[in-house]
Design a protein around this motif. Structure first.
Motif, PDB file in Angstrom:
ATOM      1  N   TYR A   1      -9.190  20.331 -26.630  1.00  0.00           N
ATOM      2  CA  TYR A   1      -8.291  19.184 -26.832  1.00  0.00           C
ATOM      3  C   TYR A   1      -7.225  19.145 -25.728  1.00  0.00           C
ATOM      4  N   ILE A   2      -6.669  20.342 -25.445  1.00  0.00           N
ATOM      5  CA  ILE A   2      -5.577  20.419 -24.468  1.00  0.00           C
ATOM      6  C   ILE A   2      -6.071  19.922 -23.106  1.00  0.00           C
ATOM      7  N   LYS A   3      -7.246  20.379 -22.717  1.00  0.00           N
ATOM      8  CA  LYS A   3      -7.807  20.022 -21.403  1.00  0.00           C
ATOM      9  C   LYS A   3      -7.923  18.489 -21.302  1.00  0.00           C
ATOM     10  N   ALA A   4      -8.455  17.897 -22.381  1.00  0.00           N
ATOM     11  CA  ALA A   4      -8.643  16.438 -22.364  1.00  0.00           C
ATOM     12  C   ALA A   4      -7.294  15.733 -22.267  1.00  0.00           C
ATOM     13  N   SER A   5      -6.300  16.221 -23.033  1.00  0.00           N
ATOM     14  CA  SER A   5      -4.971  15.592 -23.019  1.00  0.00           C
ATOM     15  C   SER A   5      -4.318  15.719 -21.656  1.00  0.00           C
ATOM     16  N   PHE A   6      -4.436  16.901 -21.044  1.00  0.00           N
ATOM     17  CA  PHE A   6      -3.810  17.130 -19.740  1.00  0.00           C
ATOM     18  C   PHE A   6      -4.391  16.150 -18.711  1.00  0.00           C
ATOM     19  N   GLU A   7      -5.703  15.936 -18.781  1.00  0.00           N
ATOM     20  CA  GLU A   7      -6.329  15.020 -17.823  1.00  0.00           C
ATOM     21  C   GLU A   7      -5.876  13.586 -18.089  1.00  0.00           C
ATOM     22  N   GLU A   8      -5.905  13.227 -19.374  1.00  0.00           N
ATOM     23  CA  GLU A   8      -5.586  11.849 -19.734  1.00  0.00           C
ATOM     24  C   GLU A   8      -4.127  11.502 -19.417  1.00  0.00           C
ATOM     25  N   LYS A   9      -3.220  12.453 -19.715  1.00  0.00           N
ATOM     26  CA  LYS A   9      -1.784  12.155 -19.569  1.00  0.00           C
ATOM     27  C   LYS A   9      -1.193  12.720 -18.284  1.00  0.00           C
ATOM     28  N   ASP A  10      -2.003  13.296 -17.438  1.00  0.00           N
ATOM     29  CA  ASP A  10      -1.557  13.851 -16.163  1.00  0.00           C
ATOM     30  C   ASP A  10      -0.458  14.888 -16.365  1.00  0.00           C
ATOM     31  N   ILE A  11      -0.731  15.835 -17.241  1.00  0.00           N
ATOM     32  CA  ILE A  11       0.276  16.864 -17.547  1.00  0.00           C
ATOM     33  C   ILE A  11       0.079  18.068 -16.627  1.00  0.00           C
ATOM     34  N   ASN A  12       1.231  18.595 -16.184  1.00  0.00           N
ATOM     35  CA  ASN A  12       1.230  19.740 -15.269  1.00  0.00           C
ATOM     36  C   ASN A  12       0.595  20.970 -15.960  1.00  0.00           C
TER      37      ASN A  12
ATOM     38  N   LEU B   1       2.843  24.781 -25.371  1.00  0.00           N
ATOM     39  CA  LEU B   1       3.354  23.713 -26.238  1.00  0.00           C
ATOM     40  C   LEU B   1       2.221  22.853 -26.798  1.00  0.00           C
ATOM     41  N   TRP B   2       1.268  22.536 -25.926  1.00  0.00           N
ATOM     42  CA  TRP B   2       0.184  21.675 -26.403  1.00  0.00           C
ATOM     43  C   TRP B   2      -0.741  22.419 -27.354  1.00  0.00           C
ATOM     44  N   TYR B   3      -0.812  23.698 -27.194  1.00  0.00           N
ATOM     45  CA  TYR B   3      -1.579  24.515 -28.143  1.00  0.00           C
ATOM     46  C   TYR B   3      -0.915  24.420 -29.521  1.00  0.00           C
ATOM     47  N   GLN B   4       0.420  24.577 -29.509  1.00  0.00           N
ATOM     48  CA  GLN B   4       1.161  24.487 -30.782  1.00  0.00           C
ATOM     49  C   GLN B   4       1.025  23.087 -31.381  1.00  0.00           C
ATOM     50  N   TYR B   5       0.993  22.092 -30.496  1.00  0.00           N
ATOM     51  CA  TYR B   5       0.877  20.709 -30.962  1.00  0.00           C
ATOM     52  C   TYR B   5      -0.446  20.516 -31.715  1.00  0.00           C
ATOM     53  N   TYR B   6      -1.534  20.943 -31.111  1.00  0.00           N
ATOM     54  CA  TYR B   6      -2.831  20.732 -31.753  1.00  0.00           C
ATOM     55  C   TYR B   6      -3.036  21.651 -32.950  1.00  0.00           C
TER      56      TYR B   6
END
Ligand SMILES: Nc1nc2c(ncn2[C@@H]2O[C@H](COP(=O)(O)OP(=O)(O)OP(=O)(O)O)[C@@H](O)[C@H]2O)c(=O)[nH]1
Length: 343
Positions: free
Chosen positions: A17-28, A36-41
């Motif tokens: 999920y994180i990988k997809a979000s980082f690509e979609e939202k251009d996250i560093n 943080l995104w791990y905690q989010y999901y």
């Protein structure tokens, strides 16, 4: 260090999920963002999840700066002060144990004296018996004196120990509030100062302003010269801000390459002037690599300025308005100061 403790299967699923979000939202893709995104999901902290959802809905979206704030607000643990907390608790427990044992001893001495007094009241006591009772009284009194002296000694030691702990705590507390790299206040100090400012707002009226200063293209700078030189630039920038610091001004490293100035008794115009002064100083600095004559590229910074609205603002809304100004300064080309009234 960011730790996760789930099974590899769970971690792997969440990382997809994180990988997809980082690509979609251009996250560093830096460790903090992964955490943080791990905690989010994972969703264990609904309040954090809700706040991140709000951030994603906002025009500005997510960035490292917001990530650092969220991490500090929801996941950072202050281990140093809790160590002191434990040491104080241990000491207090020890003192309570000593007081209790002193009480027990005092109790048994008192009983012994009462017994001797009763014995002395008896009729027809011979000399030998009187001698024995007085000797008991004497030894009880001596023992009481020793117990008292011992107790006083223990209490003195404990109070010395408390004094030492207190001094260490004060020293550590000031370290806890200071950013190690730049020696200005850290994020925690910022939170405390902001709280104080909101409480003092009646006294200072509407003259409380905030400047957020953010070095431009710092990622490029790090990529070109390396993190160590990047660190020196952060130190230099903080020193430059501190150079003209007035007594009504507190300076903090909010995170990364971003600094916040909290200004008391400043009009918005004065705050803008102060930001312009820093902007000019940094952009005209000629920095050289250590032990070499090689000049490094000009460094510029962008600034957002806002004024606290008494009874209307809280820490977040005040910060957000300065942050929006900063965002505009970045968008309009960087190396500039944007004040909230021009938004
Ligand atoms: N050297 C060094 N770099 C840091 C530190 N903290 C954060 N950074 C770096 O600061 C950079 C910030 O990058 P971005 O948030 O993309 O911002 P930027 O490149 O400055 O771009 P703009 O802010 O949009 O002008 C990242 O590369 C971080 O690694 C630090 O303590 N030392």
């Amino acid at each position: 260090m960011y730790r996760i403790q789930d099974s590899p299967e769970v971690a792997w699923r969440l990382f997809q999920y994180i990988k997809a979000s980082f690509e979609e939202k251009d996250i560093n893709p830096i460790p903090l963002n992964y955490y943080l995104w791990y905690q989010y999901y994972k969703g264990d902290n609904p309040q954090f999840r809700e706040e991140l959802d709000q951030v994603l809905k906002d025009d500005m979206g997510y960035n490292d700066r917001i990530g650092r704030r969220l991490y500090n607000d929801y996941f950072a643990v202050d281990s140093t002060t809790s160590e002191f907390d434990k040491a104080f608790r241990r000491l207090v427990n020890l003192m309570v144990q000593k007081i209790n044992s002193w009480n027990d001893k005092l109790d048994s001495h008192t009983k012994q004296l009462e017994y001797s007094t009763e014995e002395l009241k008896k009729d027809n006591l011979d000399v030998h018996q009187v001698k024995e009772i007085t000797s008991n009284v004497l030894s009880t009194a001596t023992s009481m004196q020793e117990t008292n002296q011992m107790f006083q000694k223990h209490m003195l030691e404990s109070s010395e120990e408390i004094k030492k702990l207190r001094q260490q705590l004060l020293a550590v507390q000031s370290q806890v509030l200071q950013d190690e790299l730049t020696e200005v206040g850290n994020r925690k100090a910022y939170n405390m100062a902001m709280e104080e400012m909101l409480q003092d707002v009646a006294e200072f009226g509407s003259g409380c302003c905030m400047i957020i200063a953010d070095i431009d293209h710092f990622k490029n700078f790090n990529d070109t010269y390396g993190h160590l030189i990047g660190d020196s630039v952060l130190r230099y920038f903080a020193k430059l801000i501190r150079r003209n610091q007035s007594k009504n001004e507190d300076i903090f490293r909010y995170g990364g390459e971003e600094f916040v100035l909290l200004l008391r008794n400043f009009s918005l115009d004065e705050a803008v002037k102060r930001a312009q002064e820093i902007r000019k100083q940094i952009s005209s600095a000629h920095l050289k690599l250590k032990n070499s004559d090689q000049e490094i590229n000009t460094i510029t910074a962008s600034f957002g300025v806002a004024q606290l609205r008494p009874n209307l603002d809280d820490a977040e809304s005040f910060f957000n308005r300065a942050d929006k100004s900063l965002y505009k300064a970045k968008k309009d080309g960087r190396n500039r100061v944007v004040c909230e009234i021009s938004l």
